[in-house]
Design an enzyme around this catalytic site. Structure first.
Site, PDB file in Angstrom:
ATOM      1  N   GLU A 222       0.342  -1.417  -0.569  1.00 43.72           N
ATOM      2  CA  GLU A 222       0.017  -0.056   0.280  1.00 43.72           C
ATOM      3  C   GLU A 222       1.184   1.492   0.400  1.00 43.72           C
ATOM      4  O   GLU A 222       0.732   1.988  -0.892  1.00 43.72           O
ATOM      5  CB  GLU A 222      -1.242  -0.119   0.992  1.00 43.72           C
ATOM      6  CG  GLU A 222      -1.664  -1.244   0.853  1.00 43.72           C
ATOM      7  CD  GLU A 222      -2.565  -1.510   0.042  1.00 43.72           C
ATOM      8  OE1 GLU A 222      -3.110  -0.504  -1.172  1.00 43.72           O
ATOM      9  OE2 GLU A 222      -2.507  -2.879  -0.707  1.00 43.72           O
TER      10      GLU A 222
ATOM     11  N   HIS B 267       2.277   2.248  -3.198  1.00 41.32           N
ATOM     12  CA  HIS B 267       1.009   2.570  -4.124  1.00 41.32           C
ATOM     13  C   HIS B 267       1.114   3.781  -4.634  1.00 41.32           C
ATOM     14  O   HIS B 267       0.755   4.755  -5.392  1.00 41.32           O
ATOM     15  CB  HIS B 267      -0.353   1.874  -4.310  1.00 41.32           C
ATOM     16  CG  HIS B 267      -0.733   0.743  -4.782  1.00 41.32           C
ATOM     17  ND1 HIS B 267      -0.607   0.714  -5.874  1.00 41.32           N
ATOM     18  CD2 HIS B 267      -1.628   0.050  -4.243  1.00 41.32           C
ATOM     19  CE1 HIS B 267      -1.467  -0.549  -6.336  1.00 41.32           C
ATOM     20  NE2 HIS B 267      -1.944  -0.770  -4.992  1.00 41.32           N
TER      21      HIS B 267
HETATM   22  N1  TRP Z   1      -5.949  -1.244  -4.769  1.00 44.68           N
HETATM   23  C1  TRP Z   1      -6.166  -2.424  -3.452  1.00 44.68           C
HETATM   24  C2  TRP Z   1      -4.974  -3.482  -2.887  1.00 44.68           C
HETATM   25  O1  TRP Z   1      -4.074  -2.482  -2.519  1.00 44.68           O
HETATM   26  C3  TRP Z   1      -7.692  -3.469  -3.606  1.00 44.68           C
HETATM   27  C4  TRP Z   1      -8.488  -3.342  -3.307  1.00 44.68           C
HETATM   28  C5  TRP Z   1      -8.742  -2.961  -1.272  1.00 44.68           C
HETATM   29  C6  TRP Z   1     -10.021  -3.294  -3.457  1.00 44.68           C
HETATM   30  N2  TRP Z   1      -9.811  -3.007  -1.453  1.00 44.68           N
HETATM   31  C7  TRP Z   1     -10.291  -3.435  -2.464  1.00 44.68           C
HETATM   32  C8  TRP Z   1     -10.282  -3.779  -4.339  1.00 44.68           C
HETATM   33  C9  TRP Z   1     -12.028  -3.227  -2.586  1.00 44.68           C
HETATM   34  C10 TRP Z   1     -11.657  -3.693  -4.792  1.00 44.68           C
HETATM   35  C11 TRP Z   1     -12.555  -3.533  -3.773  1.00 44.68           C
HETATM   36  O2  TRP Z   1      -4.603  -4.298  -3.574  1.00 44.68           O
HETATM   37 ZN    ZN Z   2      -2.720  -2.693  -4.598  1.00 39.96          ZN
END
Ligand code: TRP
Ligand code: ZN
Length: 880
Positions: free
Chosen positions: A304, A307
């Protein structure tokens, strides 16, 4: 829920947004019976849009509209159109302010998308399309805006009010309420918006960046979890340092916040400056979290955090580009984990997941490319293909370019696209431009689904001293894709002489300082490579480090595998040879009489692994994990699960009986030593002693039973506690099992993460997790349908890990799963759609099984008001 048949969305239909939103001003009034959301959008026509009409469409889902005004003038109902999922205003100026007021009910939001409540706190999940459940908005990642957010709530119940960026204002309001205003200086897509309001304790730390800025690090958790934050905080600081050192990426805001919530659909979410985590992916203490949990937390915190650059500063143009951020970020977090621990072990873990689960996905009805061309429900595309195969694709680029050029490529990518919403193609182009390499054919990895199969054959020409290796690639058909083009595949290999010595790989007779490992680049359907100056038939070590996400077929003899198991200089391939040998032995026993002899050389090989303490113990710990039932199923054409289960058990028991004394010695040799730490050595020790324990209990060894009971009572960490519990649960010692489970629950009933472990150790066991027992677990007071972790730890563990019980010949496991999916479909469609997965693989199983799996899917298909999420998965699984 939806009466119309869900629509398919195509990448080829992409057009730029007609309107941009430069600024978003939000005001949340949070109450117990709902929330009022005031939104002020500064909108202007997108100069790059070719659209000529002047109508504005905003997405909205489950919203109650309370008012719209344009440049301060309240619109009449006749001036806009409200459909099921959109607010359309027919005629808007080129630039204007739009005010929208909506009313939502977070307390009744069981889908956990948008704004919802979890153990008394308000929190959000906006990726992928949750923001539209909060207010009307162009909910697509290529609309990037600056957000200002004011949160108002009761001061006593919600003392902590958080959103993205910096807190710029706060104060008291009438009626015991207060407010905090947050401002995020970085433009972002609305999927990165977050809000949290609750009664949380704050844990603080600081991090000094490479340029000398001090960043405020804050974790917010429920008071009872205050002592479980240290590991995540340390992991965060390690991640921040690592991203500076390895990628030159510095953190940009002054504050970085992490919040733990109990009810969460996925692992965690990278909202700008305010990461939200599933409690099970962030909270840890020695007494309550296993080694695996400690490692998972470190990896997810890093993921995270990473990201912030790969996802937030540079984001996705549209959801077809999801792997742009996910594949790259998984690659980054796996490099980080490798650097923090044992690179070989990390590689083995990643490849195990890929080969067991991603290969199965890629061979199933939901197979899709790393960059899909279409979808119905984007939540269904947060898949192993997007994440894990996507990471492998980035890893191949890294290996083709070398780390220096790869770094130049990533620098160029971040610099060129900072603040933009881009595509996987932009990523590859940056890599090409920085390195001068042509990746045109390589791009097929993003476009073609399916796992390439490499068929390798060899020939030794003794007279000429030439060893010839022929490699053919075939990419299987997948739904909607046939007759695929050959891909660009990096294939790492070595050749071993008869004493295990690495041979120089001479591609020409006069090749003087030939290396003993090469990365061959496969680009045609078939290649033959000639190695010169070879004077005896070598043993090939193929696809070292798993240099590409492919299946390799080669007619290994058991001698060759045994030889590679002990001699291959590549630790990964030593492990792989052991897996292939064990798979071969188990497969040859499936369906044979119980007294069929087990390959004696397997016993010798495992004896060596268990007894020779001079070997790398972290690698040995992995080599002692027998191939899972899921992997054995994935490898078979028409799986008879009970027969596979029985053959695997037979091999395990055979090994345990033959190596009984060695296992006891291994258990004692790897006894506890000093304070608990999560180093590769310490993790390996615990893994070895717990493996020894479980093997011994599988053969009802009385001494091991005492050891297990003693370990269960005396453990000072959850790995050993669980190791003993698991061994007892999976044993024939019914009284010990019952007592241990009761004691354990008694001790940990107030800790949701441990209760989840307690559920899953039972649900995944063929002893404690037969269907009637699963139903009992679901009736247990600690079970909660609204909590995805609980559903996963019982229903998910049963269908995904307790395979012999799930694939009961009478079809009851399938019926059961179909019932649970239908039940969950109304309350949480994302989780329901994920839960269906085991049924979607119906074509893989022997006819009697596959027929009833199919029937269970049809029953789900016929449920009234099926969500789009489940609809897509079920219909694609049943299509021919
Ligand atoms: N972007 C998130 C990750 O780190 C993915 C994610 C978290 C997600 N919560 C979610 C995707 C709910 C769809 C629905 O990978
Ligand atoms: Zn991710």
């Amino acid at each position: 829920m939806r009466s119309n048949q869900p629509q398919t969305i195509y990448l080829s239909d992409y057009t730029v947004p007609a309107y941009l939103v430069d600024h978003v001003d939000l005001r949340f009034e949070l109450f117990e019976d709902g929330a009022r959301v005031h939104s002020t959008l500064s909108i202007r026509r997108n100069p790059e849009s070719a659209r000529s009409d002047a109508s504005l469409s905003l997405d909205g889902d489950s919203l109650s509209l309370q008012g719209v005004s344009l440049d301060g003038r309240e619109l009449q109902a006749s001036e806009y159109e409200l459909t099921d999922d959109q607010l359309v205003i027919a005629d808007v100026p080129d630039a204007f302010q739009l005010n929208v007021v909506t009313w939502i009910e977070p307390q009744n939001n069981t889908r956990l998308e948008g704004l919802y409540k979890s153990s008394g706190m308000f929190c959000t999940q906006c990726e992928a399309e949750g923001f539209r459940c909060i207010t009307f908005f162009p909910d697509r990642p290529d609309v990037m805006s600056r957000f200002r957010t004011r949160i108002e709530a009761d001061q006593t119940a919600y003392p902590v009010l958080l959103s993205n960026g910096n807190d710029v204002d706060r104060g008291e309001l009438e009626g015991g309420r207060h407010f905090v205003t947050w401002e995020d200086p970085f433009p972002k897509p609305c999927y990165l918006f977050a809000l949290v309001a609750g009664d949380l304790v704050e844990k603080r730390d600081t991090f000094r960046t490479c340029s000398g800025r001090d960043i405020d690090l804050r974790m917010y958790v429920e008071p009872r979890n205050a002592a479980k934050c240290e590991h995540a905080m340390d992991s965060l600081k390690r991640s921040m340092r690592w991203d500076e050192e390895v990628y030159g990426r510095e953190y940009d805001l002054d504050i970085f916040m992490i919040v733990a919530v109990d009810d969460f659909n996925m692992g965690a979410m990278e909202n700008k400056g305010l990461n939200i985590f599933n409690s099970s992916c962030v909270l840890a203490s020695q007494e309550t979290a296993t080694d695996a949990a400690f490692q998972r937390i470190e990896a997810i915190v890093a993921h995270e955090y990473f990201h912030n650059w790969s996802g937030n500063r540079v984001t996705c143009r549209d959801w077809f580009q999801l792997s742009l951020k996910e594949g790259f970020t998984v690659f980054r977090d796996s490099q980080f984990s490798a650097d923090m621990g044992s690179p070989t072990v990390k590689r083995i873990e990643d490849v195990t997941l890929l080969r067991t689960a991603q290969f199965a996905e890629d061979a199933g009805p939901m197979a899709h490319p790393v960059r899909p061309a279409s979808y119905m429900e984007i939540s269904n595309f947060y898949t192993l293909t997007i994440y894990e195969k996507g990471a492998e694709v980035v890893r191949m680029i890294h290996n083709l370019l070398g780390s220096e050029m790869f770094r130049k490529g990533s620098d160029l990518y971040f610099e060129r696209h900072d603040g933009q919403a881009v595509t996987t193609d932009d990523f590859v182009r940056a890599m090409e431009d920085a390195s001068g390499r042509d990746l045109a054919q390589f791009r097929l990895w993003y476009e073609q689904a399916g796992t390439p199969v490499l068929t390798v054959s060899d020939e030794f020409d003794e007279a000429a001293g030439i060893y010839r290796l022929t490699i053919r690639q075939d990419i299987p058909d997948t739904p909607g894709q046939i007759d695929k083009k050959p891909q660009h595949i990096p294939f790492a290999l070595g050749l071993l002489g008869s004493h295990g010595e690495p041979l120089p790989l001479r591609l020409a007779p006069d090749d003087q300082d030939a290396p003993d490992e090469r990365v061959l680049e496969l680009t045609d359907a078939e290649h033959t490579f000639e190695f010169h100056g070879v004077d005896e038939r070598p043993v090939p070590s193929l696809l070292r480090h798993f240099s590409a996400p492919v299946r390799v077929q080669y007619p290994w003899t058991r001698e060759q595998l045994l030889f590679l198991m002990s001699h291959d200089p590549d630790g990964f391939n030593r492990w792989d040879a052991g897996q292939r040998l064990t798979v071969d032995v188990i497969q040859s026993l499936v369906g044979t009489p119980k007294d069929t002899p087990v390959e004696p050389r397997l016993v010798t090989a495992y004896r060596h692994l268990i007894s020779d303490s001079g070997l790398d113990q972290a690698l040995v710990a992995k080599m002692l994990q027998l191939p899972s039932e899921a992997y054995l199923i994935e490898l078979s054409e028409s799986a008879d699960v009970p027969a596979i289960h029985e053959a695997r058990e037979r091999v395990l028991k055979h090994l345990a009986i033959a190596l009984r004394d060695e296992l006891v010695a291994c258990y004692r040799r790897n006894g506890e030593s000093g304070a608990y730490e999560v180093t590769p050595e310490a993790v390996a020790r615990r893994s070895l002693r717990n493996t020894a324990l479980s093997w011994l209990l599988a053969i009802n060894d009385e001494e091991a039973r005492e050891l297990a009971v003693r370990q269960f009572r005396g453990a000072d960490n959850m790995t050993d506690h669980m190791g003993a519990l698991r061994a007892l649960v999976n044993s024939d010692y019914e009284d010990d099992r019952t007592e241990a489970l009761a004691t354990f629950y008694e001790q940990f009933q107030d800790d949701p993460q441990v209760v989840e472990l307690w559920f899953s150790v039972q649900a995944s066991s063929d002893r404690a997790g037969q269907l009637p027992q699963i139903r009992e677990l679901m009736a247990h007071p600690a079970f909660d349908w609204k909590n995805p972790n609980k559903v996963r730890s019982v229903v998910g563990a049963f269908a995904g890990q307790n395979l012999a019980a799930f694939h009961h010949a009478d079809g009851s496991g399938y019926e059961f799963l179909a019932d649970q999916v239908c039940r969950l479909d109304d309350s949480n469609p994302q989780i329901a759609a994920r839960l269906v997965t085991p049924l979607t693989r119906w074509r893989k199983f022997a006819p009697a099984y596959s027929a009833s799996m199919r029937a269970a899917l049809e029953r789900i298909r016929d449920k009234k008001g099926l969500s789009r999420d489940v609809y897509e998965v079920v219909h694609k699984s049943l299509a021919d």
